[in-house]
Design a protein around this motif. Structure first.
Motif, PDB file in Angstrom:
ATOM      1  N   GLY A 186       0.795  -1.226   0.000  1.00 27.68           N
ATOM      2  CA  GLY A 186       0.000   0.000   0.000  1.00 27.68           C
ATOM      3  C   GLY A 186       0.823   1.269   0.000  1.00 27.68           C
ATOM      4  N   GLN A 187       2.124   1.153   0.044  1.00 26.04           N
ATOM      5  CA  GLN A 187       2.983   2.343   0.062  1.00 26.04           C
ATOM      6  C   GLN A 187       3.174   2.878  -1.347  1.00 26.04           C
ATOM      7  OE1 GLN A 187       7.259   1.798   1.013  1.00 26.04           O
ATOM      8  NE2 GLN A 187       6.915   3.132   2.775  1.00 26.04           N
ATOM      9  N   ASN A 188       3.353   4.204  -1.450  1.00 28.19           N
ATOM     10  CA  ASN A 188       3.706   4.813  -2.730  1.00 28.19           C
ATOM     11  C   ASN A 188       4.838   5.810  -2.499  1.00 28.19           C
ATOM     12  OD1 ASN A 188       2.499   7.340  -1.898  1.00 28.19           O
ATOM     13  ND2 ASN A 188       0.500   6.445  -2.421  1.00 28.19           N
ATOM     14  N   THR A 189       5.323   6.379  -3.569  1.00 27.93           N
ATOM     15  CA  THR A 189       6.475   7.279  -3.462  1.00 27.93           C
ATOM     16  C   THR A 189       6.165   8.473  -2.570  1.00 27.93           C
ATOM     17  OG1 THR A 189       7.165   6.622  -5.687  1.00 27.93           O
ATOM     18  CG2 THR A 189       8.180   8.593  -4.769  1.00 27.93           C
ATOM     19  N   ASP A 190       4.949   9.011  -2.674  1.00 26.31           N
ATOM     20  CA  ASP A 190       4.588  10.175  -1.859  1.00 26.31           C
ATOM     21  C   ASP A 190       4.574   9.842  -0.370  1.00 26.31           C
ATOM     22  OD1 ASP A 190       4.363  11.774  -4.086  1.00 26.31           O
ATOM     23  OD2 ASP A 190       2.190  11.527  -4.268  1.00 26.31           O
ATOM     24  N   THR A 225      -1.003 -11.814  -1.951  1.00 27.68           N
ATOM     25  CA  THR A 225      -2.006 -11.527  -2.985  1.00 27.68           C
ATOM     26  C   THR A 225      -3.114 -10.624  -2.462  1.00 27.68           C
ATOM     27  OG1 THR A 225      -3.169 -13.582  -2.434  1.00 27.68           O
ATOM     28  CG2 THR A 225      -1.549 -13.672  -4.224  1.00 27.68           C
ATOM     29  N   GLU A 226      -3.208 -10.469  -1.140  1.00 32.90           N
ATOM     30  CA  GLU A 226      -4.236  -9.616  -0.547  1.00 32.90           C
ATOM     31  C   GLU A 226      -3.835  -8.145  -0.560  1.00 32.90           C
ATOM     32  OE1 GLU A 226      -5.026 -11.016   3.373  1.00 32.90           O
ATOM     33  OE2 GLU A 226      -5.183 -13.126   2.758  1.00 32.90           O
ATOM     34  N   HIS A 227      -2.595  -7.876  -0.949  1.00 33.43           N
ATOM     35  CA  HIS A 227      -2.080  -6.509  -0.877  1.00 33.43           C
ATOM     36  C   HIS A 227      -1.619  -6.016  -2.244  1.00 33.43           C
ATOM     37  CE1 HIS A 227      -2.069  -6.554   3.521  1.00 33.43           C
ATOM     38  NE2 HIS A 227      -1.549  -7.766   3.454  1.00 33.43           N
ATOM     39  N   SER A 228      -1.534  -4.707  -2.348  1.00 35.57           N
ATOM     40  CA  SER A 228      -0.964  -4.062  -3.529  1.00 35.57           C
ATOM     41  C   SER A 228       0.408  -3.516  -3.149  1.00 35.57           C
ATOM     42  CB  SER A 228      -1.876  -2.920  -4.001  1.00 35.57           C
ATOM     43  OG  SER A 228      -1.265  -2.207  -5.058  1.00 35.57           O
ATOM     44  N   PHE A 229       1.441  -4.016  -3.799  1.00 36.75           N
ATOM     45  CA  PHE A 229       2.808  -3.593  -3.503  1.00 36.75           C
ATOM     46  C   PHE A 229       3.309  -2.613  -4.559  1.00 36.75           C
ATOM     47  CE2 PHE A 229       2.377  -7.540  -1.222  1.00 36.75           C
ATOM     48  CZ  PHE A 229       3.140  -7.348  -0.073  1.00 36.75           C
ATOM     49  N   PRO A 230       4.256  -1.748  -4.221  1.00 41.17           N
ATOM     50  CA  PRO A 230       4.842  -0.851  -5.215  1.00 41.17           C
ATOM     51  C   PRO A 230       5.444  -1.643  -6.373  1.00 41.17           C
ATOM     52  CG  PRO A 230       5.490  -0.191  -3.003  1.00 41.17           C
ATOM     53  CD  PRO A 230       4.809  -1.522  -2.869  1.00 41.17           C
ATOM     54  N   THR A 231       5.380  -1.085  -7.554  1.00 43.17           N
ATOM     55  CA  THR A 231       5.989  -1.719  -8.715  1.00 43.17           C
ATOM     56  C   THR A 231       7.513  -1.638  -8.608  1.00 43.17           C
ATOM     57  OG1 THR A 231       6.058   0.328 -10.003  1.00 43.17           O
ATOM     58  CG2 THR A 231       4.031  -1.008 -10.133  1.00 43.17           C
ATOM     59  N   GLU A 232       8.198  -2.366  -9.459  1.00 41.61           N
ATOM     60  CA  GLU A 232       9.664  -2.320  -9.475  1.00 41.61           C
ATOM     61  C   GLU A 232      10.156  -0.909  -9.762  1.00 41.61           C
ATOM     62  OE1 GLU A 232      13.441  -4.388 -11.842  1.00 41.61           O
ATOM     63  OE2 GLU A 232      11.422  -5.230 -12.041  1.00 41.61           O
ATOM     64  N   GLU A 233       9.462  -0.214 -10.665  1.00 43.54           N
ATOM     65  CA  GLU A 233       9.850   1.166 -10.986  1.00 43.54           C
ATOM     66  C   GLU A 233       9.650   2.084  -9.778  1.00 43.54           C
ATOM     67  OE1 GLU A 233       7.880  -0.753 -12.846  1.00 43.54           O
ATOM     68  OE2 GLU A 233       9.320  -1.155 -14.473  1.00 43.54           O
ATOM     69  N   GLU A 234       8.543   1.888  -9.055  1.00 39.70           N
ATOM     70  CA  GLU A 234       8.303   2.704  -7.862  1.00 39.70           C
ATOM     71  C   GLU A 234       9.340   2.411  -6.781  1.00 39.70           C
ATOM     72  OE1 GLU A 234       3.495   3.474  -7.723  1.00 39.70           O
ATOM     73  OE2 GLU A 234       4.229   1.450  -7.296  1.00 39.70           O
ATOM     74  N   GLU A 235       9.718   1.167  -6.630  1.00 38.26           N
ATOM     75  CA  GLU A 235      10.731   0.811  -5.636  1.00 38.26           C
ATOM     76  C   GLU A 235      12.077   1.442  -5.989  1.00 38.26           C
ATOM     77  OE1 GLU A 235      12.621  -3.145  -3.459  1.00 38.26           O
ATOM     78  OE2 GLU A 235      10.894  -3.349  -4.793  1.00 38.26           O
ATOM     79  N   GLU A 237      12.435   4.195  -7.639  1.00 32.31           N
ATOM     80  CA  GLU A 237      12.284   5.619  -7.369  1.00 32.31           C
ATOM     81  C   GLU A 237      12.436   5.903  -5.866  1.00 32.31           C
ATOM     82  OE1 GLU A 237      11.599   9.723  -7.766  1.00 32.31           O
ATOM     83  OE2 GLU A 237      12.298   8.162  -9.153  1.00 32.31           O
ATOM     84  N   MET A 238      11.897   5.029  -5.028  1.00 36.62           N
ATOM     85  CA  MET A 238      12.067   5.188  -3.587  1.00 36.62           C
ATOM     86  C   MET A 238      13.538   5.110  -3.205  1.00 36.62           C
ATOM     87  SD  MET A 238       8.895   2.907  -2.084  1.00 36.62           S
ATOM     88  CE  MET A 238       7.205   3.219  -2.609  1.00 36.62           C
ATOM     89  N   ASP A 239      14.262   4.209  -3.826  1.00 31.62           N
ATOM     90  CA  ASP A 239      15.687   4.066  -3.542  1.00 31.62           C
ATOM     91  C   ASP A 239      16.449   5.322  -3.967  1.00 31.62           C
ATOM     92  OD1 ASP A 239      17.988   2.351  -2.734  1.00 31.62           O
ATOM     93  OD2 ASP A 239      18.534   2.597  -4.833  1.00 31.62           O
ATOM     94  N   ARG A 240      16.129   5.829  -5.147  1.00 31.65           N
ATOM     95  CA  ARG A 240      16.773   7.063  -5.614  1.00 31.65           C
ATOM     96  C   ARG A 240      16.449   8.223  -4.680  1.00 31.65           C
ATOM     97  NH1 ARG A 240      15.532  11.603  -7.553  1.00 31.65           N
ATOM     98  NH2 ARG A 240      13.298  11.070  -7.538  1.00 31.65           N
ATOM     99  N   LEU A 241      15.180   8.302  -4.267  1.00 32.86           N
ATOM    100  CA  LEU A 241      14.746   9.361  -3.367  1.00 32.86           C
ATOM    101  C   LEU A 241      15.498   9.278  -2.033  1.00 32.86           C
ATOM    102  CD1 LEU A 241      12.728  11.694  -2.882  1.00 32.86           C
ATOM    103  CD2 LEU A 241      11.108   9.970  -2.048  1.00 32.86           C
ATOM    104  N   THR A 242      15.675   8.068  -1.532  1.00 33.71           N
ATOM    105  CA  THR A 242      16.409   7.879  -0.276  1.00 33.71           C
ATOM    106  C   THR A 242      17.809   8.462  -0.383  1.00 33.71           C
ATOM    107  OG1 THR A 242      15.193   5.835   0.175  1.00 33.71           O
ATOM    108  CG2 THR A 242      17.225   6.186   1.403  1.00 33.71           C
ATOM    109  N   ARG A 243      18.528   8.076  -1.415  1.00 36.71           N
ATOM    110  CA  ARG A 243      19.915   8.533  -1.587  1.00 36.71           C
ATOM    111  C   ARG A 243      19.987  10.045  -1.696  1.00 36.71           C
ATOM    112  NH1 ARG A 243      19.958   4.378  -5.544  1.00 36.71           N
ATOM    113  NH2 ARG A 243      20.111   5.951  -7.183  1.00 36.71           N
ATOM    114  N   GLN A 244      19.161  10.603  -2.560  1.00 32.57           N
ATOM    115  CA  GLN A 244      19.257  12.039  -2.835  1.00 32.57           C
ATOM    116  C   GLN A 244      18.758  12.875  -1.662  1.00 32.57           C
ATOM    117  OE1 GLN A 244      17.311  12.845  -6.583  1.00 32.57           O
ATOM    118  NE2 GLN A 244      18.833  11.712  -7.770  1.00 32.57           N
TER     119      GLN A 244
END
Length: 421
Positions: A186-190, A225-235, A237-244
């Protein structure tokens, strides 16, 4: 010159096991099964002790029993992990620390860390931790979003975290780590960026930022399967956001998932990555001393038998240990007492030197490799280094060999190239 040693102390208890957790941990009440008789033996009476008190008794006896082997070592760091060490009453933490200090040469400037979960400490307890010698705490926040915390089975909300953080700061702790996680259900970049902003606004000295890994056998894995996980691209982006974002806030990345203000890198964890000597006490705790790896029994009953059998064989005064013997002046586990014992071959030591060392942003030293193993690194890994350089995953800067930012992004692949067939 005395050799250095780090100590890990495992506290397996937790309030409730998180849905993603595959660590050796469990609610304290589970210890009671089949343990009444041994509890009574350890207590010296017919009464069954409290689970945690029972475990602390075992732990302190193990620490005492093995100390003679390590009298030649200088302890530079201690880490109380779990589970949730902060579930223990402060006086039991003090007892454990007093046992260590009574039997080991602990450096005056040793880094002594204790993990804690939000909502598991009370007013006045952090001050007692400081009195016992603990000078660093690591708080498991994971997310500043209450709904994300609920989905992964955490016992706390963000308000409970803030209260815990305030308690340790007011007590006087000046070295605090906060754990956060990306790629949660359920997490997203925002929402992840909001967690980053809230955490950095508190100005902890250290931040550990991990991505969720769905481990087989955990409830979250079974119910994914009961949850919606971030896509590989979103993950990514989260990693890039963390570093920067963390860099912009004054945190330098020194390991794949760890960021620190200057002077606050985790000394204990660097011992693991740089293959220093460390010994583990407690249920399932691992150790590596002089290129011998071993681990303690991983069930409470077998751990109790292990501690008590050593004690019954050699007494409980700590003068001798049934768990360890001296081999060329170094501590090594006695094969008859400990499972999972492994004497590392030269090739295995080389593999570990590379795939652990390359987790660190600074990488590894070619000169140190040659000093340890007696062979130039090019002679052993020249082809692998050249191939990864051509793939822009690794760079060679004089003596240093390190992964590029792209290499860190695919670190599992890059580090696996240093394993021998």
């Amino acid at each position: 010159m005395m050799e250095e040693l780090s100590i890990y102390i495992h506290i397996p208890f937790c309030v409730k096991k998180c849905l993603y957790c595959d660590f050796l941990s469990f609610p304290a009440g589970e210890v009671k099964r089949g343990m009444a008789k041994r509890n009574a033996v350890l207590s010296g009476s017919g009464m069954v002790q409290d689970d945690i008190e029972y475990y602390v008794n075992l732990l302190c006896r193990e620490i005492t029993q093995s100390s003679e082997v390590y009298k030649k070592y200088h302890v530079i760091s201690i880490f109380l992990g779990g589970g949730t060490p902060s579930l223990l009453p402060a006086d039991q933490i003090s007892r454990i620390m007093e046992t260590v200090r009574a039997h080991y040469r602990v450096a005056q400037n040793a880094e002594i860390t204790m993990e804690m979960n939000p909502g598991t400490i009370e007013n006045g307890e952090p001050e007692k931790y400081i009195t016992s010698g603990i000078n660093r705490v690591s708080i498991g926040l994971q997310s500043a979003d209450d709904e994300e915390l609920r989905r992964i089975g955490r016992i706390h909300d963000y308000a409970a975290f803030l209260k815990t953080y305030d308690l340790v700061r007011r007590a006087g702790f000046r070295n605090v780590n906060i754990d956060i996680m990306a790629a949660l259900p359920g997490q997203n970049t925002d929402s992840y960026e909001r967690t980053l902003r809230k955490v950095t606004a508190l100005a902890p000295e250290h931040i550990s930022a991990y991505s969720l890994i769905l481990e087989e056998g955990t409830p979250l894995y079974e119910r994914q399967t009961e949850h919606s996980f971030p896509t590989e691209e979103e993950e990514q982006e989260m990693d890039r956001l963390t570093r920067q974002y963390l860099a912009s806030c004054g945190y330098h990345r020194y390991e794949i998932s760890n960021y620190a203000k200057d002077g606050y890198e985790c000394r204990h964890n660097k011992v693991y990555w740089q293959r220093g000597n460390y010994v583990g006490f407690g249920l399932g705790a691992s150790a590596m001393v002089q290129n011998v790896r071993w681990s303690n029994p991983d069930t409470m009953e077998s751990y109790a038998m292990y501690v008590m059998s050593a004690e019954s064989k050699h007494g409980d005064d700590g003068a001798e240990s049934g768990q360890f013997i001296e081999v060329n002046g170094q501590g090594e586990p006695e094969a008859g007492y400990l499972p999972h014992r492994q004497v590392l071959s030269r090739q295995e030591q080389m593999e570990e030197y590379m795939f652990l060392g390359l987790r660190m942003v600074c990488g590894v030293s070619a000169a140190k490799f040659e000093h340890i193993f007696g062979s130039p690194i090019e002679e052993v890994y020249g082809e692998t280094i050249d191939r990864l350089r051509r793939q822009s995953l690794l760079v060679r800067d004089g003596d240093g060999i390190r992964l590029t930012e792209r290499g860190l992004d695919v670190s599992n692949y890059a580090m696996s190239q240093f394993l021998f067939d």
